[in-house]
Write an enzyme that holds these catalytic residues in place. Structure first.
Site, PDB file in Angstrom:
ATOM      1  N   ASP A 115      -6.995 -14.300   7.891  1.00  0.00           N
ATOM      2  CA  ASP A 115      -5.743 -14.133   7.130  1.00  0.00           C
ATOM      3  C   ASP A 115      -4.663 -15.105   7.613  1.00  0.00           C
ATOM      4  O   ASP A 115      -3.493 -14.731   7.761  1.00  0.00           O
ATOM      5  CB  ASP A 115      -5.228 -12.690   7.223  1.00  0.00           C
ATOM      6  CG  ASP A 115      -6.124 -11.704   6.482  1.00  0.00           C
ATOM      7  OD1 ASP A 115      -6.039 -10.501   6.771  1.00  0.00           O
ATOM      8  OD2 ASP A 115      -6.912 -12.144   5.615  1.00  0.00           O
ATOM      9  N   ASP A 130       2.354   1.897   3.390  1.00  0.00           N
ATOM     10  CA  ASP A 130       3.241   0.894   4.000  1.00  0.00           C
ATOM     11  C   ASP A 130       4.689   1.356   3.792  1.00  0.00           C
ATOM     12  O   ASP A 130       5.574   1.041   4.579  1.00  0.00           O
ATOM     13  CB  ASP A 130       3.093  -0.474   3.311  1.00  0.00           C
ATOM     14  CG  ASP A 130       1.705  -1.050   3.442  1.00  0.00           C
ATOM     15  OD1 ASP A 130       1.006  -0.721   4.426  1.00  0.00           O
ATOM     16  OD2 ASP A 130       1.308  -1.816   2.554  1.00  0.00           O
ATOM     17  N   HIS A 186     -11.828 -14.060   2.231  1.00  0.00           N
ATOM     18  CA  HIS A 186     -13.020 -13.239   2.030  1.00  0.00           C
ATOM     19  C   HIS A 186     -14.193 -14.044   1.471  1.00  0.00           C
ATOM     20  O   HIS A 186     -15.331 -13.870   1.921  1.00  0.00           O
ATOM     21  CB  HIS A 186     -12.695 -12.052   1.116  1.00  0.00           C
ATOM     22  CG  HIS A 186     -11.637 -11.167   1.687  1.00  0.00           C
ATOM     23  ND1 HIS A 186     -11.119 -10.092   1.003  1.00  0.00           N
ATOM     24  CD2 HIS A 186     -10.982 -11.195   2.884  1.00  0.00           C
ATOM     25  CE1 HIS A 186     -10.207  -9.510   1.774  1.00  0.00           C
ATOM     26  NE2 HIS A 186     -10.099 -10.166   2.913  1.00  0.00           N
ATOM     27  N   MET A 198       2.817  -5.822  -7.698  1.00  0.00           N
ATOM     28  CA  MET A 198       1.491  -5.262  -7.411  1.00  0.00           C
ATOM     29  C   MET A 198       1.628  -4.129  -6.411  1.00  0.00           C
ATOM     30  O   MET A 198       2.467  -4.147  -5.512  1.00  0.00           O
ATOM     31  CB  MET A 198       0.578  -6.365  -6.866  1.00  0.00           C
ATOM     32  CG  MET A 198      -0.837  -5.922  -6.494  1.00  0.00           C
ATOM     33  SD  MET A 198      -1.020  -5.327  -4.793  1.00  0.00           S
ATOM     34  CE  MET A 198      -1.305  -6.878  -3.944  1.00  0.00           C
ATOM     35  N   ASP A 227     -12.013 -11.961   9.683  1.00  0.00           N
ATOM     36  CA  ASP A 227     -11.005 -12.156   8.638  1.00  0.00           C
ATOM     37  C   ASP A 227      -9.694 -12.632   9.253  1.00  0.00           C
ATOM     38  O   ASP A 227      -8.914 -11.855   9.789  1.00  0.00           O
ATOM     39  CB  ASP A 227     -10.795 -10.810   7.913  1.00  0.00           C
ATOM     40  CG  ASP A 227      -9.908 -10.948   6.691  1.00  0.00           C
ATOM     41  OD1 ASP A 227      -9.582  -9.915   6.088  1.00  0.00           O
ATOM     42  OD2 ASP A 227      -9.536 -12.088   6.340  1.00  0.00           O
ATOM     43  N   ASP A 278      -1.638 -12.862   1.136  1.00  0.00           N
ATOM     44  CA  ASP A 278      -2.125 -11.745   1.939  1.00  0.00           C
ATOM     45  C   ASP A 278      -2.513 -12.325   3.295  1.00  0.00           C
ATOM     46  O   ASP A 278      -3.678 -12.586   3.566  1.00  0.00           O
ATOM     47  CB  ASP A 278      -3.322 -11.079   1.275  1.00  0.00           C
ATOM     48  CG  ASP A 278      -3.762  -9.855   2.077  1.00  0.00           C
ATOM     49  OD1 ASP A 278      -4.825  -9.288   1.756  1.00  0.00           O
ATOM     50  OD2 ASP A 278      -3.062  -9.480   3.033  1.00  0.00           O
ATOM     51  N   HIS A 280       0.897  -1.156   0.000  1.00  0.00           N
ATOM     52  CA  HIS A 280       0.000   0.000   0.000  1.00  0.00           C
ATOM     53  C   HIS A 280       0.936   1.206   0.000  1.00  0.00           C
ATOM     54  O   HIS A 280       2.026   1.151   0.582  1.00  0.00           O
ATOM     55  CB  HIS A 280      -0.839   0.079   1.265  1.00  0.00           C
ATOM     56  CG  HIS A 280      -1.731  -1.085   1.521  1.00  0.00           C
ATOM     57  ND1 HIS A 280      -1.331  -2.220   2.192  1.00  0.00           N
ATOM     58  CD2 HIS A 280      -3.034  -1.280   1.198  1.00  0.00           C
ATOM     59  CE1 HIS A 280      -2.343  -3.063   2.286  1.00  0.00           C
ATOM     60  NE2 HIS A 280      -3.381  -2.529   1.689  1.00  0.00           N
ATOM     61  N   ASP A 314      -5.162 -13.376  -3.784  1.00  0.00           N
ATOM     62  CA  ASP A 314      -4.693 -13.265  -2.399  1.00  0.00           C
ATOM     63  C   ASP A 314      -4.867 -14.614  -1.716  1.00  0.00           C
ATOM     64  O   ASP A 314      -5.986 -15.034  -1.414  1.00  0.00           O
ATOM     65  CB  ASP A 314      -5.515 -12.204  -1.638  1.00  0.00           C
ATOM     66  CG  ASP A 314      -4.947 -10.809  -1.802  1.00  0.00           C
ATOM     67  OD1 ASP A 314      -5.477  -9.866  -1.182  1.00  0.00           O
ATOM     68  OD2 ASP A 314      -3.967 -10.659  -2.559  1.00  0.00           O
ATOM     69  N   GLU A 369      -9.732 -13.217  -2.713  1.00  0.00           N
ATOM     70  CA  GLU A 369      -8.965 -13.647  -1.536  1.00  0.00           C
ATOM     71  C   GLU A 369      -9.676 -14.824  -0.879  1.00  0.00           C
ATOM     72  O   GLU A 369     -10.901 -14.784  -0.651  1.00  0.00           O
ATOM     73  CB  GLU A 369      -8.795 -12.526  -0.525  1.00  0.00           C
ATOM     74  CG  GLU A 369      -8.108 -13.009   0.767  1.00  0.00           C
ATOM     75  CD  GLU A 369      -7.773 -11.928   1.752  1.00  0.00           C
ATOM     76  OE1 GLU A 369      -7.191 -10.892   1.341  1.00  0.00           O
ATOM     77  OE2 GLU A 369      -8.105 -12.087   2.950  1.00  0.00           O
ATOM     78  N   LYS A 380     -14.836  -8.295  -0.457  1.00  0.00           N
ATOM     79  CA  LYS A 380     -14.893  -8.816   0.916  1.00  0.00           C
ATOM     80  C   LYS A 380     -16.295  -8.514   1.423  1.00  0.00           C
ATOM     81  O   LYS A 380     -16.826  -7.432   1.176  1.00  0.00           O
ATOM     82  CB  LYS A 380     -13.831  -8.144   1.794  1.00  0.00           C
ATOM     83  CG  LYS A 380     -13.749  -8.712   3.223  1.00  0.00           C
ATOM     84  CD  LYS A 380     -12.638  -8.037   4.023  1.00  0.00           C
ATOM     85  CE  LYS A 380     -12.538  -8.589   5.440  1.00  0.00           C
ATOM     86  NZ  LYS A 380     -11.484  -7.905   6.235  1.00  0.00           N
ATOM     87  N   GLU A 416     -10.801  -6.319  -5.329  1.00  0.00           N
ATOM     88  CA  GLU A 416     -10.799  -7.340  -4.278  1.00  0.00           C
ATOM     89  C   GLU A 416     -12.057  -7.239  -3.424  1.00  0.00           C
ATOM     90  O   GLU A 416     -12.220  -6.293  -2.663  1.00  0.00           O
ATOM     91  CB  GLU A 416      -9.572  -7.190  -3.391  1.00  0.00           C
ATOM     92  CG  GLU A 416      -9.544  -8.222  -2.271  1.00  0.00           C
ATOM     93  CD  GLU A 416      -8.286  -8.167  -1.449  1.00  0.00           C
ATOM     94  OE1 GLU A 416      -7.288  -7.598  -1.935  1.00  0.00           O
ATOM     95  OE2 GLU A 416      -8.296  -8.669  -0.318  1.00  0.00           O
TER      96      GLU A 416
END
Ligand code: DIG
Ligand code: MN
Ligand code: MN
Length: 389
Positions: free
Chosen positions: A259, A59, A222, A90, A257, A289, A56, A247, A219, A185, A183
Site C-alpha cells: 500500500d 473508521d 493486489h 464511497m 500488501d 488506498d 469503513h 484503489d 487495487e 486480493k 475488490e
C-alpha cells in the site's frame, strides 16, 4: 501545460479515513503515530487538496458505540464535511477486524456470523448513503482459507453470491442510488482469499442476480501481489463496463500488501495506468488506498498524501506529452500501418470473407521479418518519464 501540479476538486482525489489516519502499526511493531479523529482527518485532507474522504463503518463509528454516540459522531463528521467541502463518494464495511470474522464474514462456516455480517453491512450501507456515497466497496479480506479441509470453495462462492444478492435487493428496496464495487486480493490476511483477482471477480459478477449493479474496485497492490499487469486488469474491467471505482497505490511484486504512495515503487506501470484512465475518460474517484511509511510523522503523512496526488498529475501531463510527441506518434503510426487489404474481415464472419481468405496467399517469412521498433518506442517513453524529452 500544467506546471504546479496542485490537486483540485475536479481531479476527484479521495483518501480513506484509514489511509492518512494509519497510525503506523504493523505485525511486528506498535503504532508510531497518535490516532487522528475523523474530523481531524477531514481537515488534513482539505489542507492537502483532496476532493473526498471514504470510510469503513467503524473508521467513523466505533463498533461499541451506542446509538446516541453514533449520532453525535456522524453529526460532528458532517459538520467537518460542510466546513471543508470534502465529500464522501464511497463507503464500505469493516468485515475483517473484529474476531467474530476470524473465519470470514459472508463465507464464514458459522451461519450466525453470516447473518451478523449481513446486518452490519446493511447498517453500514445506510450510513454510507446518509453521508452521500454512491459507490459501495466490498473487500473480502477474511473470505478465504488456510486449510481447504475446513471449507468447500463452492460453499464460499455460494455464500458470497447469496450475501451480494440479498444486499443488492436491499439497496433496490431502499431506493438507494448506490452501486457495488468488489475488490479482489489474492491473499493476506487469509492464506488464500476467494475471488483473488479482477479476472475472477468479473466472471463471478455475471453469476449474480443483479450483475448490472455490481462492478470492480481494482487495487494496484493486489494485482501486483499476484504478479499481474494492473493496467491490463483495469482495461478488462473497463471493457466490461465494470470499472466502478479504483484503489491507487503502489507495490513491488512478490511482497506483502505494501500500500505504498502512488507511483513510488513501479513508476512506469503507474504511467501506463494513468495514461489508460485519462485516454478512456474514466470519471470516477481517484482513490488512494495507501498509507505513509511507519517512519512518518504527520508532516510526512501530508507529504505522502500530496505525493500521491502530485505524481498522478505529473503522469497525467506526461501522458498528454506522449500523445503530442511527434516521434512517438510517428512510430505508433508506422507500427499500426494498415493499407486496408484485409478490411473485409472487419465486419466479422461471412461467407464472402471465408472465400476470399481461403484464396489468400501469405508470405510468412516476410511477416516474420517485419520491423517492430519497440525498443526505440519504449526508450522514448523512458526518456519522457525521465524528463529527457
Ligand atoms: C484494502 O485494500 C481494502 C480495505 O481497505 C477497504 O475495504 C477497501 C476500500 O478501498 N480496500
Ligand atoms: Mn491493499
Ligand atoms: Mn483497497
Amino acid at each position: 501545460m500544467m506546471s504546479n501540479y496542485e490537486p483540485k476538486p475536479e481531479h476527484k482525489f479521495t483518501f480513506g479515513l484509514w489511509t492518512v489516519g494509519n497510525i503506523g502499526r504493523d505485525p511486528f511493531g506498535n503504532p508510531t503515530r497518535r490516532a487522528l479523529s475523523p474530523v481531524e482527518i477531514v481537515h488534513l485532507l482539505a489542507e492537502v487538496g483532496a476532493w473526498g474522504v471514504n470510510l469503513h463503518d467503524n473508521d467513523l463509528v466505533p463498533i461499541e458505540a451506542t446509538p446516541a454516540e453514533r449520532d453525535r459522531i456522524v453529526r460532528d463528521f458532517k459538520k467537518a464535511l460542510d466546513e471543508t467541502g470534502i465529500v464522501v463518494p464511497m463507503a464500505t464495511t469493516n468485515l475483517f477486524t473484529d474476531p467474530a470474522f476470524k473465519d470470514g464474514a459472508f463465507t464464514s462456516n458459522d451461519p450466525v456470523v453470516r447473518a451478523y455480517a449481513l446486518q452490519k453491512t446493511m447498517q453500514a450501507i445506510d450510513l454510507g448513503v446518509e453521508l452521500g456515497a454512491k459507490v459501495y466497496v466490498f473487500w473480502g479480506g477474511r473470505e478465504g482459507a488456510e486449510s481447504d479441509a475446513a471449507k468447500n470453495p463452492l460453499d464460499g462462492l455460494k455464500r458470497m453470491r447469496d450475501a451480494l444478492n440479498f444486499l443488492t435487493e436491499y439497496v433496490i428496496d431502499q431506493g438507494y442510488d448506490l452501486k457495488f464495487a468488489l475488490e479482489p486480493k489474492p491473499n493476506e490476511p487469509r492464506s488464500d482469499i476467494y475471488l483473488p483477482t479482477v479476472g475472477h471477480m468479473l466472471a463471478f459478477i455475471e453469476t449474480l442476480d443483479h450483475a448490472e449493479m455490481v462492478g470492480l474496485n481494482p487495487e494496484v497492490a493486489h494485482e501486483h501481489m499476484a504478479g499481474l499487469n494492473f493496467m491490463h486488469a483495469v482495461a478488462q474491467a473497463w471493457d466490461a463496463g465494470k470499472l466502478f471505482h479504483i484503489d491507487l497505490n503502489d507495490q513491488l511484486f512478490g511482497r506483502y500488501d505494501q500500500d505504498f504512495r502512488f507511483g513510488s515503487a513501479m513508476l512506469k506501470q503507474a504511467f501506463f495506468l494513468v495514461k489508460f484512465l485519462e485516454d478512456v475518460g474514466y470519471d470516477g474517484s481517484r482513490h488512494f488506498d495507501a498509507h505513509a511509511y511507519r517512519s512518518a510523522d504527520y508532516e510526512d503523512v501530508k507529504a505522502f498524501a500530496l505525493g500521491c496526488m502530485r505524481t498522478y498529475l505529473i503522469l497525467k501531463e506526461k501522458a498528454q506529452r506522449f500523445s503530442e510527441d511527434a516521434e512517438i506518434q510517428e512510430l505508433l503510426a508506422e507500427i499500426n500501418a494498415d493499407d486496408g487489404t484485409y478490411a473485409y474481415l472487419a465486419n466479422g464472419y461471412n461467407a464472402e470473407a471465408v472465400t476470399r481468405l481461403k484464396a489468400e496467399t501469405f508470405d510468412r517469412e516476410a511477416l516474420g521479418q517485419r520491423t517492430l521498433p519497440y525498443e526505440r518506442l519504449d526508450q522514448l517513453v523512458i526518456e519522457l518519464l525521465l524528463g529527457a524529452r
